[in-house]
Design an enzyme around this catalytic site. Structure first.
Site, mmCIF file in Angstrom:
data_model
loop_
_atom_site.group_PDB
_atom_site.id
_atom_site.type_symbol
_atom_site.label_atom_id
_atom_site.label_comp_id
_atom_site.label_asym_id
_atom_site.label_seq_id
_atom_site.Cartn_x
_atom_site.Cartn_y
_atom_site.Cartn_z
ATOM 1 N N SER A 111 -40.751 -37.527 -11.754
ATOM 2 C CA SER A 111 -39.527 -38.050 -12.359
ATOM 3 C C SER A 111 -38.358 -37.886 -11.385
ATOM 4 O O SER A 111 -38.573 -37.709 -10.182
ATOM 5 C CB SER A 111 -39.257 -37.345 -13.691
ATOM 6 O OG SER A 111 -38.239 -38.016 -14.394
ATOM 7 N N ASN A 112 -37.143 -37.949 -11.873
ATOM 8 C CA ASN A 112 -35.968 -37.823 -11.009
ATOM 9 C C ASN A 112 -34.888 -37.034 -11.743
ATOM 10 O O ASN A 112 -35.088 -36.590 -12.874
ATOM 11 C CB ASN A 112 -35.481 -39.222 -10.605
ATOM 12 C CG ASN A 112 -35.222 -40.082 -11.822
ATOM 13 O OD1 ASN A 112 -34.351 -39.787 -12.622
ATOM 14 N ND2 ASN A 112 -36.018 -41.147 -11.986
ATOM 15 N N ARG A 113 -33.749 -36.895 -11.138
ATOM 16 C CA ARG A 113 -32.715 -35.986 -11.666
ATOM 17 C C ARG A 113 -31.856 -36.599 -12.765
ATOM 18 O O ARG A 113 -30.919 -35.971 -13.242
ATOM 19 C CB ARG A 113 -31.790 -35.538 -10.525
ATOM 20 C CG ARG A 113 -32.466 -34.657 -9.507
ATOM 21 C CD ARG A 113 -31.448 -34.172 -8.484
ATOM 22 N NE ARG A 113 -32.082 -33.522 -7.364
ATOM 23 C CZ ARG A 113 -32.480 -32.258 -7.363
ATOM 24 N NH1 ARG A 113 -32.308 -31.519 -8.443
ATOM 25 N NH2 ARG A 113 -33.050 -31.732 -6.299
ATOM 26 N N SER A 114 -32.127 -37.823 -13.160
ATOM 27 C CA SER A 114 -31.263 -38.449 -14.174
ATOM 28 C C SER A 114 -31.330 -37.678 -15.496
ATOM 29 O O SER A 114 -32.413 -37.369 -15.987
ATOM 30 C CB SER A 114 -31.697 -39.896 -14.397
ATOM 31 O OG SER A 114 -31.021 -40.418 -15.512
#
Ligand code: CTP
Length: 403
Positions: A200-203
């Site tokens: 995933s990512n930091r959003s």
């Protein structure tokens, strides 16, 4: 207008008045005489900086109080509403300032009940609440919890934050996005690797949540497609929960035919593990190489299905770490966007996980709008201001825009 009746929960109305005032509302508090025994009017006056009224027979600007107050209200909230006050509202009695003002008020009305469980579940109260609902009142349902009687049960006043949220939704009717159907995507997608892991990512989804709240507050019919769990979704926002890029694509394309404005704030993964294995990957010595496959680009898919006459406005976000405006402008063209919100994620205190964001709003043929570091809710309002300017100010999209 905040009407306070004599439940022990009346002290929580001070928090409601405080939150509404902090968010910019002019809050006029009116009380039943019994409520004024429980909480001193001065508590409200100190917070709202406006006089509190609880006597029936007095004049305000040479007009009888309940008529003057009812006319001045944009929205009328009764919180807490006792069983007795609910009964009076349902049958139209007007023997105190709260019930008399309610009877004379043309503004949208809502109430938040607070009472002992037996009173809340009594057929008389059930009937009165049903009557009020049918007459257009919005009811902020009480919660289950500790009651003043010492028992645990249903009848506890909803939390002040929730009551304020519903009040803002009711107040939004007739806002400059009324009639607009707005679809917003938010959060980072999660691409499964094995049963316990994902990429995933930091959003955090906070920008998308702010966009949903701002659109809701301006009267839009809002669908939020998001990845981050359903904890704090604004009242009235329709939620579609997704996890992977592929699910986000399907949800966006499904919503598109009934969307006037699409705002893609989600951080959609560009790659996913080529294969999600069925068993947990076990630790072994040495390096582990993962094969990644490209995901679908949702905005590219949207641009493919939009015909030449399609009038849906599409707003994209561009999260960048270098050449921010150039990269964002390229996305504006490549993804056939109407607007792009360029986001330099290297700025301290801005972007991922923060409540603030510093962005520029770019549109073909128009000067860039460079905004300072602002709370995300304010950034969201700037985005809608730009959308409305672009579409020729407020109008009914179903009549004109989609014609
Ligand atoms: N987006 C999308 N589908 C993807 C990736 C991104 O629809 N698979 C959307 C995002 O929601 C955003 C815009 O495209 O509105 C730009 O996303 P961003 O991650 O900044 O750009 P990418 O297109 O992924 O390009 P790059 O990662 O190379 O910057």
């Amino acid at each position: 207008m905040l009407g306070v009746s004599a439940s022990i929960a009346a002290y929580k109305a001070v928090a409601i008045a405080s939150q509404l005032t902090q968010q910019g509302a002019l809050v006029d508090v009116i009380m039943t005489p019994e409520a004024a025994e429980l909480v001193r009017p001065l508590s409200f006056e100190a917070i709202t900086h406006r006089p509190v009224a609880f006597e029936m027979f007095r004049l305000i600007d040479s007009e009888i109080a309940h008529v003057a107050l009812a006319r001045s209200a944009d929205v009328f909230l009764v919180a807490p509403a006792t069983a007795h006050t609910i009964a009076k509202l349902a049958i139209g009695l007007a023997d105190d300032l709260v019930s008399a003002t309610a009877l004379s008020c043309q503004a949208p009305q809502l109430l938040a009940p607070a009472m002992e469980s037996g009173m809340w579940q009594h057929p008389a109260t059930v009937d009165h609440v049903k009557t009020l609902r049918e007459r257009g009142w919005t009811i902020v349902e009480p919660g289950v919890g500790h009651l003043a009687s010492g028992a645990v049960g249903e009848g506890r006043l909803a939390e002040p934050e929730q009551i304020v949220d519903v009040t803002k939704h009711v107040l939004a009717r007739g806002g400059d996005l009324a009639g607009w159907r707005v679809t917003i995507t938010a959060g980072g997608t999660r691409e499964p690797l094995d049963p316990v892991r994902f990429l995933s990512n930091r959003s955090s989804g906070k920008m998308g949540l702010a966009l949903a709240e701002a659109a809701r507050d301006r009267g839009a019919d809002v669908t939020l497609i998001w990845t981050s769990g359903a904890d704090s979704v604004p009242h009235g926002v329709q939620l579609v929960e997704v996890e992977q890029a592929e699910e986000m694509r399907a949800a966006v394309l499904a919503a598109l035919p009934r969307t006037d404005l699409l705002v893609m704030a989600a951080a959609v993964a560009d790659y996913r593990p080529a294969e999600a294995v069925g068993q947990k990957i076990k630790k072994a010595s040495g390096m582990l190489a993962l094969d990644l496959a490209p995901t679908v680009d949702v905005l590219q898919e949207v641009s493919k299905v939009r015909g030449p006459d399609d009038r849906t406005i599409v707003v994209g976000f561009a999260a960048e770490t270098e050449s921010v405006l150039d990269n964002a402008r390229k996305k504006l063209v490549d993804k056939r966007l109407d607007l792009v919100v360029a986001n330099d994620v290297t700025i301290q205190g801005s972007g991922f996980g923060s409540d603030f964001n510093q962005v520029s709003i770019l549109q073909e043929g128009e000067p860039d709008i460079d905004l300072p570091l602002l709370p995300k809710i304010e950034v969201a309002h700037h985005v809608y201001d730009a959308v409305l300017r672009m579409s020729g100010a407020s109008r009914d999209p179903s009549a004109e825009f989609r014609a």
